[in-house]
Scaffold this motif. Sequence first.
Motif, PDB file in Angstrom:
ATOM      1  N   UNK A 187       0.714  -1.233  -0.017  1.00 37.57           N
ATOM      2  CA  UNK A 187      -0.131   0.150  -0.028  1.00 37.57           C
ATOM      3  C   UNK A 187       0.862   1.267  -0.115  1.00 37.57           C
ATOM      4  N   UNK A 188       2.227   0.891   0.704  1.00 37.91           N
ATOM      5  CA  UNK A 188       2.969   2.192   0.724  1.00 37.91           C
ATOM      6  C   UNK A 188       2.269   3.512   1.045  1.00 37.91           C
ATOM      7  N   UNK A 189       1.766   3.727   2.235  1.00 39.10           N
ATOM      8  CA  UNK A 189       0.739   4.731   2.601  1.00 39.10           C
ATOM      9  C   UNK A 189       1.400   5.566   4.032  1.00 39.10           C
ATOM     10  N   UNK A 190       2.395   5.782   3.795  1.00 39.03           N
ATOM     11  CA  UNK A 190       3.481   6.149   3.052  1.00 39.03           C
ATOM     12  C   UNK A 190       4.336   5.189   3.040  1.00 39.03           C
ATOM     13  N   UNK A 191       5.388   5.302   2.032  1.00 35.72           N
ATOM     14  CA  UNK A 191       6.696   4.354   1.807  1.00 35.72           C
ATOM     15  C   UNK A 191       7.520   4.777   3.096  1.00 35.72           C
ATOM     16  N   UNK A 192       8.199   3.760   3.734  1.00 35.51           N
ATOM     17  CA  UNK A 192       8.904   4.071   4.932  1.00 35.51           C
ATOM     18  C   UNK A 192      10.567   3.483   4.518  1.00 35.51           C
ATOM     19  N   UNK A 193      11.352   3.974   5.475  1.00 33.86           N
ATOM     20  CA  UNK A 193      12.662   3.184   5.080  1.00 33.86           C
ATOM     21  C   UNK A 193      13.065   2.031   5.236  1.00 33.86           C
ATOM     22  N   UNK A 194      11.841   1.371   5.817  1.00 30.71           N
ATOM     23  CA  UNK A 194      11.810  -0.110   6.127  1.00 30.71           C
ATOM     24  C   UNK A 194      11.631  -0.928   4.567  1.00 30.71           C
ATOM     25  N   UNK A 195      10.423  -0.031   3.874  1.00 28.10           N
ATOM     26  CA  UNK A 195      10.202  -0.353   2.308  1.00 28.10           C
ATOM     27  C   UNK A 195      11.545  -0.329   1.455  1.00 28.10           C
ATOM     28  N   UNK A 196      11.994   1.079   1.834  1.00 28.37           N
ATOM     29  CA  UNK A 196      13.224   1.234   0.912  1.00 28.37           C
ATOM     30  C   UNK A 196      14.479   0.360   1.204  1.00 28.37           C
ATOM     31  N   UNK A 197      14.584   0.043   2.085  1.00 26.91           N
ATOM     32  CA  UNK A 197      15.800  -1.122   2.555  1.00 26.91           C
ATOM     33  C   UNK A 197      15.346  -2.293   1.719  1.00 26.91           C
ATOM     34  N   UNK A 198      13.992  -2.853   1.953  1.00 28.34           N
ATOM     35  CA  UNK A 198      13.866  -3.815   1.083  1.00 28.34           C
ATOM     36  C   UNK A 198      14.193  -3.841  -0.522  1.00 28.34           C
ATOM     37  N   UNK A 199      13.631  -2.615  -0.863  1.00 32.43           N
ATOM     38  CA  UNK A 199      13.758  -2.288  -2.443  1.00 32.43           C
ATOM     39  C   UNK A 199      15.074  -2.261  -2.786  1.00 32.43           C
ATOM     40  N   UNK A 200      16.022  -1.611  -1.904  1.00 35.05           N
ATOM     41  CA  UNK A 200      17.423  -1.417  -2.187  1.00 35.05           C
ATOM     42  C   UNK A 200      18.051  -2.909  -2.163  1.00 35.05           C
ATOM     43  N   UNK A 201      17.734  -3.602  -1.252  1.00 30.92           N
ATOM     44  CA  UNK A 201      18.575  -5.088  -1.318  1.00 30.92           C
ATOM     45  C   UNK A 201      17.669  -5.761  -2.384  1.00 30.92           C
ATOM     46  N   UNK A 202      16.739  -5.929  -2.486  1.00 35.22           N
ATOM     47  CA  UNK A 202      16.133  -6.506  -3.881  1.00 35.22           C
ATOM     48  C   UNK A 202      16.698  -6.264  -5.091  1.00 35.22           C
ATOM     49  N   UNK A 203      17.096  -4.753  -5.296  1.00 33.05           N
ATOM     50  CA  UNK A 203      17.668  -4.607  -6.432  1.00 33.05           C
ATOM     51  C   UNK A 203      18.896  -5.094  -6.887  1.00 33.05           C
ATOM     52  N   UNK A 204      19.455  -5.294  -5.828  1.00 33.15           N
ATOM     53  CA  UNK A 204      20.981  -5.969  -5.973  1.00 33.15           C
ATOM     54  C   UNK A 204      20.787  -7.568  -6.273  1.00 33.15           C
TER      55      UNK A 204
END
Length: 159
Positions: A9-26
Motif C-alpha cells: 500500500x505504501x501509505x506512505x513508503x518508509x525506510x523499511x520499504x526502501x531497505x527491502x527495495x534496495x536489497x532486492x534491486x541487488x
Amino acid sequence: MQTAVYPGSFDPCTNGHLDIIRRASKLFDKVVVAVLINEKKNPLFTLEERVAMLKEATKALPNVEVCSFSGLLAAFMRDNGYKVIVKGLRAVSDYEYEFQMALTNNALFDEIETVFMPCSAEFMFLSSSIVKEVAKYNGELHGLVPPEIEPIIKRRFGY
Ligand code: PNS
C-alpha cells in the motif's frame, strides 16, 4: 532476466520499504514496486502521491520501476509475465498473514514464487501506521522515511 515485484500500500513508503527495495534491486535484474489501488483501505495519500513518493525515494536505483495495480496481485503478475514476489518480514507476527498470502497467490497462479526477506534490524519496529502516528503529532520523521518525502508527509498533517 529475473524481475521481482514488491507489492504494497505504501501509505506512505518508509525506510523499511526502501531497505527491502534496495536489497532486492541487488538480487534481481529489475524490481517493480507495485502500489495497490486500495479503495477499501481508505489511504491517507492518494495513489498519485504514493507513486510519486516512491519514485522520488527510488530515483537513484536504475533497475527499480514504480507502478500501480488494482484487484488481485496474482492477476497482475500473470498479465505482466511476472513470477517472483518479494516481501519483507519484520517479526514472527508478520509471518502468518504473509504465509497465507503467499500460498493464496500460488494457488491462483502456480508459477508465482514468494521470496521473503528479513527486514534490517534497525527497521524492525517501523510501519506506515507508525509513521502516520508520529507525523500526526509533528514528531521527528528523520530516520523513519526517506528525507525527500518528509516534507510531503508533514504538509499532509498541516505542519
Ligand atoms: O502494504 P500492505 O497493505 O501490507 O500490502 C498488502 C498487499 C497489497 C500486498 C496485499 O493486500 C495484496 O496483494 N492485495 C491485492 C489483493 C490480493 O491479491 N490479495 C491476496 C490474495 S487474498
